[in-house]
Scaffold this motif. Sequence first.
Motif, PDB file in Angstrom:
ATOM      1  N   GLU A   2       6.448   7.867  -2.796  1.00 40.35           N
ATOM      2  CA  GLU A   2       5.586   7.003  -1.977  1.00 40.35           C
ATOM      3  C   GLU A   2       5.933   7.124  -0.492  1.00 40.35           C
ATOM      4  O   GLU A   2       5.031   7.140   0.360  1.00 40.35           O
ATOM      5  CB  GLU A   2       5.736   5.557  -2.442  1.00 40.35           C
ATOM      6  CG  GLU A   2       4.809   4.599  -1.764  1.00 40.35           C
ATOM      7  CD  GLU A   2       4.922   3.188  -2.311  1.00 40.35           C
ATOM      8  OE1 GLU A   2       4.329   2.296  -1.702  1.00 40.35           O
ATOM      9  OE2 GLU A   2       5.602   2.985  -3.326  1.00 40.35           O
ATOM     10  N   PHE A  69      -0.598   3.846  -5.538  1.00 40.43           N
ATOM     11  CA  PHE A  69       0.818   3.464  -5.621  1.00 40.43           C
ATOM     12  C   PHE A  69       0.998   1.956  -5.491  1.00 40.43           C
ATOM     13  O   PHE A  69       1.779   1.347  -6.218  1.00 40.43           O
ATOM     14  CB  PHE A  69       1.644   4.167  -4.533  1.00 40.43           C
ATOM     15  CG  PHE A  69       1.930   5.615  -4.812  1.00 40.43           C
ATOM     16  CD1 PHE A  69       2.085   6.085  -6.104  1.00 40.43           C
ATOM     17  CD2 PHE A  69       2.052   6.521  -3.770  1.00 40.43           C
ATOM     18  CE1 PHE A  69       2.349   7.418  -6.355  1.00 40.43           C
ATOM     19  CE2 PHE A  69       2.320   7.854  -4.011  1.00 40.43           C
ATOM     20  CZ  PHE A  69       2.471   8.297  -5.314  1.00 40.43           C
ATOM     21  N   ALA A  70       0.280   1.351  -4.563  1.00 40.65           N
ATOM     22  CA  ALA A  70       0.393  -0.099  -4.367  1.00 40.65           C
ATOM     23  C   ALA A  70      -0.111  -0.863  -5.584  1.00 40.65           C
ATOM     24  O   ALA A  70       0.466  -1.881  -5.977  1.00 40.65           O
ATOM     25  CB  ALA A  70      -0.376  -0.524  -3.124  1.00 40.65           C
ATOM     26  N   GLN A  72      -0.049   0.202  -8.701  1.00 39.27           N
ATOM     27  CA  GLN A  72       0.930   0.362  -9.774  1.00 39.27           C
ATOM     28  C   GLN A  72       2.146  -0.519  -9.551  1.00 39.27           C
ATOM     29  O   GLN A  72       2.716  -1.053 -10.494  1.00 39.27           O
ATOM     30  CB  GLN A  72       1.355   1.827  -9.890  1.00 39.27           C
ATOM     31  CG  GLN A  72       0.275   2.723 -10.460  1.00 39.27           C
ATOM     32  CD  GLN A  72       0.667   4.182 -10.436  1.00 39.27           C
ATOM     33  OE1 GLN A  72       1.661   4.572  -9.819  1.00 39.27           O
ATOM     34  NE2 GLN A  72      -0.121   5.018 -11.099  1.00 39.27           N
ATOM     35  N   ASN A  73       2.550  -0.674  -8.290  1.00 36.25           N
ATOM     36  CA  ASN A  73       3.713  -1.511  -7.992  1.00 36.25           C
ATOM     37  C   ASN A  73       3.402  -2.986  -8.176  1.00 36.25           C
ATOM     38  O   ASN A  73       4.298  -3.778  -8.450  1.00 36.25           O
ATOM     39  CB  ASN A  73       4.211  -1.257  -6.569  1.00 36.25           C
ATOM     40  CG  ASN A  73       4.856   0.102  -6.431  1.00 36.25           C
ATOM     41  OD1 ASN A  73       5.228   0.730  -7.411  1.00 36.25           O
ATOM     42  ND2 ASN A  73       4.963   0.572  -5.202  1.00 36.25           N
ATOM     43  N   SER A  75       1.489  -4.428 -10.531  1.00 38.26           N
ATOM     44  CA  SER A  75       1.598  -4.659 -11.972  1.00 38.26           C
ATOM     45  C   SER A  75       1.201  -6.065 -12.394  1.00 38.26           C
ATOM     46  O   SER A  75       1.871  -6.705 -13.182  1.00 38.26           O
ATOM     47  CB  SER A  75       3.000  -4.324 -12.468  1.00 38.26           C
ATOM     48  OG  SER A  75       3.944  -5.259 -11.986  1.00 38.26           O
ATOM     49  N   GLN A  82       5.696 -13.357  -6.424  1.00 35.97           N
ATOM     50  CA  GLN A  82       6.717 -12.562  -5.753  1.00 35.97           C
ATOM     51  C   GLN A  82       7.549 -13.394  -4.786  1.00 35.97           C
ATOM     52  O   GLN A  82       8.709 -13.083  -4.543  1.00 35.97           O
ATOM     53  CB  GLN A  82       6.074 -11.399  -5.006  1.00 35.97           C
ATOM     54  CG  GLN A  82       5.456 -10.381  -5.935  1.00 35.97           C
ATOM     55  CD  GLN A  82       4.728  -9.280  -5.192  1.00 35.97           C
ATOM     56  OE1 GLN A  82       4.701  -9.262  -3.975  1.00 35.97           O
ATOM     57  NE2 GLN A  82       4.135  -8.365  -5.928  1.00 35.97           N
TER      58      GLN A  82
END
Length: 122
Positions: A2, A69-70, A72-73, A75, A82
Motif C-alpha cells: 500500500e 486497499f482502504a 479491505q482494511n 473490513s 475504531q
Amino acid sequence: MENIVLIVHLILALCLIGVVLLQRSEGGGLGMGGGGGAMSSRGAATALGKMTWALAVAFIVTSITLTIFAAQNASGNSVIDQIGFETPSAPEGETEGSSLPSGNDLLPPSSGNAPATPPRAD
C-alpha cells in the motif's frame, strides 16, 4: 504494498501537474480559442498530450487501487468502532444508579431555600 502504491500515486500527481502546466495555452476560457484540441475531429496528438493521457490513466488506476486497499482494511468496522469509546465505570462503593443526580437536584431552588439577595451598593 500500500505504501508503494501511495508513493507512486503522489509522484504521478506531481508529474501530471507538471505536464499540464507545460502545455501550450490556447487562449480563451474553457478552450474557446485555438481552433483545435479535444473539441475538433482531429486533435493534435503531441507528445505532451499523449503523456498527459498516460499519466491521467495511471493516476486513476492508482486511485482505484488505493480505494480497494482502504476498503479491505476497513473490513466492516465503522469509525466509531475504531475510536474505541468505553463507558465510564462507576467508582468503588457506588452503584451505577447512584452516580446519576436525583431529580430534585435538577430543579431550581424553591422560594423557601433560595439564597438571600445581596444588598445593592448605591
